[in-house]
Design a protein around this motif. Structure first.
Motif, PDB file in Angstrom:
ATOM      1  N   HIS A 129       0.595  -1.097  -0.176  1.00  0.00           N
ATOM      2  CA  HIS A 129      -0.275   0.364  -0.077  1.00  0.00           C
ATOM      3  C   HIS A 129       0.702   1.400  -0.443  1.00  0.00           C
ATOM      4  O   HIS A 129       0.907   2.307  -0.241  1.00  0.00           O
ATOM      5  N   LEU A 130       1.853   1.388   0.571  1.00  0.00           N
ATOM      6  CA  LEU A 130       2.785   2.503   1.091  1.00  0.00           C
ATOM      7  C   LEU A 130       3.806   2.424   0.324  1.00  0.00           C
ATOM      8  O   LEU A 130       4.997   2.913  -0.067  1.00  0.00           O
ATOM      9  N   GLY A 131       4.130   1.646  -0.384  1.00  0.00           N
ATOM     10  CA  GLY A 131       5.485   1.181  -1.148  1.00  0.00           C
ATOM     11  C   GLY A 131       5.960   1.016  -2.240  1.00  0.00           C
ATOM     12  O   GLY A 131       6.800   1.520  -2.799  1.00  0.00           O
ATOM     13  N   ASN A 132       3.975   1.430  -3.267  1.00  0.00           N
ATOM     14  CA  ASN A 132       4.290   2.003  -4.427  1.00  0.00           C
ATOM     15  C   ASN A 132       3.843   3.210  -4.548  1.00  0.00           C
ATOM     16  O   ASN A 132       3.308   3.713  -4.185  1.00  0.00           O
ATOM     17  N   PRO A 137       0.499   8.139  -2.478  1.00  0.00           N
ATOM     18  CA  PRO A 137      -1.038   9.009  -2.543  1.00  0.00           C
ATOM     19  C   PRO A 137      -2.784   8.433  -2.010  1.00  0.00           C
ATOM     20  O   PRO A 137      -2.581   9.543  -1.097  1.00  0.00           O
ATOM     21  N   ILE A 138      -2.796   8.168  -2.861  1.00  0.00           N
ATOM     22  CA  ILE A 138      -3.658   7.460  -2.959  1.00  0.00           C
ATOM     23  C   ILE A 138      -4.288   6.711  -1.996  1.00  0.00           C
ATOM     24  O   ILE A 138      -5.670   7.739  -1.507  1.00  0.00           O
ATOM     25  N   PHE A 139      -3.786   6.576  -1.397  1.00  0.00           N
ATOM     26  CA  PHE A 139      -3.986   5.544  -0.138  1.00  0.00           C
ATOM     27  C   PHE A 139      -4.125   6.346   1.218  1.00  0.00           C
ATOM     28  O   PHE A 139      -5.125   6.227   1.481  1.00  0.00           O
ATOM     29  N   GLU A 140      -2.854   6.671   0.986  1.00  0.00           N
ATOM     30  CA  GLU A 140      -2.818   7.895   2.147  1.00  0.00           C
ATOM     31  C   GLU A 140      -3.979   8.502   1.807  1.00  0.00           C
ATOM     32  O   GLU A 140      -4.807   9.247   3.276  1.00  0.00           O
ATOM     33  N   LYS A 141      -4.314   9.474   1.115  1.00  0.00           N
ATOM     34  CA  LYS A 141      -5.543   9.859   0.993  1.00  0.00           C
ATOM     35  C   LYS A 141      -6.634   9.698   1.507  1.00  0.00           C
ATOM     36  O   LYS A 141      -7.749  10.504   1.739  1.00  0.00           O
ATOM     37  N   ASN A 142      -6.988   8.634   0.598  1.00  0.00           N
ATOM     38  CA  ASN A 142      -8.506   8.009   1.103  1.00  0.00           C
ATOM     39  C   ASN A 142      -8.515   6.962   2.677  1.00  0.00           C
ATOM     40  O   ASN A 142      -9.414   7.459   3.137  1.00  0.00           O
ATOM     41  N   PHE A 143      -7.536   7.074   3.620  1.00  0.00           N
ATOM     42  CA  PHE A 143      -7.480   6.470   4.633  1.00  0.00           C
ATOM     43  C   PHE A 143      -7.444   7.866   5.820  1.00  0.00           C
ATOM     44  O   PHE A 143      -8.836   7.565   6.747  1.00  0.00           O
TER      45      PHE A 143
END
Length: 149
Positions: A129-132, A137-143
């Motif tokens: 999730h964070l390594g790509n 950034p999309i994962f962090e924004k959604n989280f």
């Protein structure tokens, strides 16, 4: 929100019969006599899966499906049969009470918020999730959008 679950794997294929056969032992279990009546020998108790210890369950699971021996499913199909072991519920979350800092200030969190924050903090920065660099950034924004809601 997306929930990713692993796809089930097909069952182990049956072994092909070989040209040579072996004779099975024809030795019978002795019958005990009690008061002149025949009494059958006690039956072996078969352990249920829940009674097996962890290493026995792992061994059983490994024997139950050997993917490298399985036939390939038909083209365009990922599996031929799906089995489900039932619903599994995690144990209740135990809050640890560690404060979160936001803009230099300590923030009190509810147990649900604390669980989500702890989950995010424990994520592997090099993981999927964070390594790509494209998806992080999309994962962090959604989280954080969900976390603030």
């Amino acid at each position: 929100h997306h929930l990713h679950l692993p796809l089930p794997l097909p069952l182990q294929k049956k072994k092909k019969a070989t040209a040579t056969t072996t004779k099975k032992s024809t030795k019978k279990t002795p019958v005990k006599k009690e008061n002149g009546k025949k009494k059958a020998a006690p039956k072996k108790e078969v352990k249920g899966l829940k009674q097996l210890d962890k290493s026995e369950r792992i061994s059983h699971a490994m024997q139950a499906y050997l993917w490298w021996n399985a036939d390939d499913p038909p083209k365009g199909q990922q599996w031929c049969k799906m089995e489900h072991a039932g619903v599994s519920f995690p144990e209740a979350y135990e809050p640890h009470g560690v404060k979160m800092r936001y803009d230099g200030k300590e923030v009190d969190l509810t147990p649900v918020e604390e669980e989500a924050a702890t989950f995010f903090a424990a994520m592997d920065p090099d993981g999927m999730h964070l390594g790509n660099s494209k998806t992080a950034p999309i994962f962090e924004k959604n989280f954080f959008t969900d976390f603030k809601a």
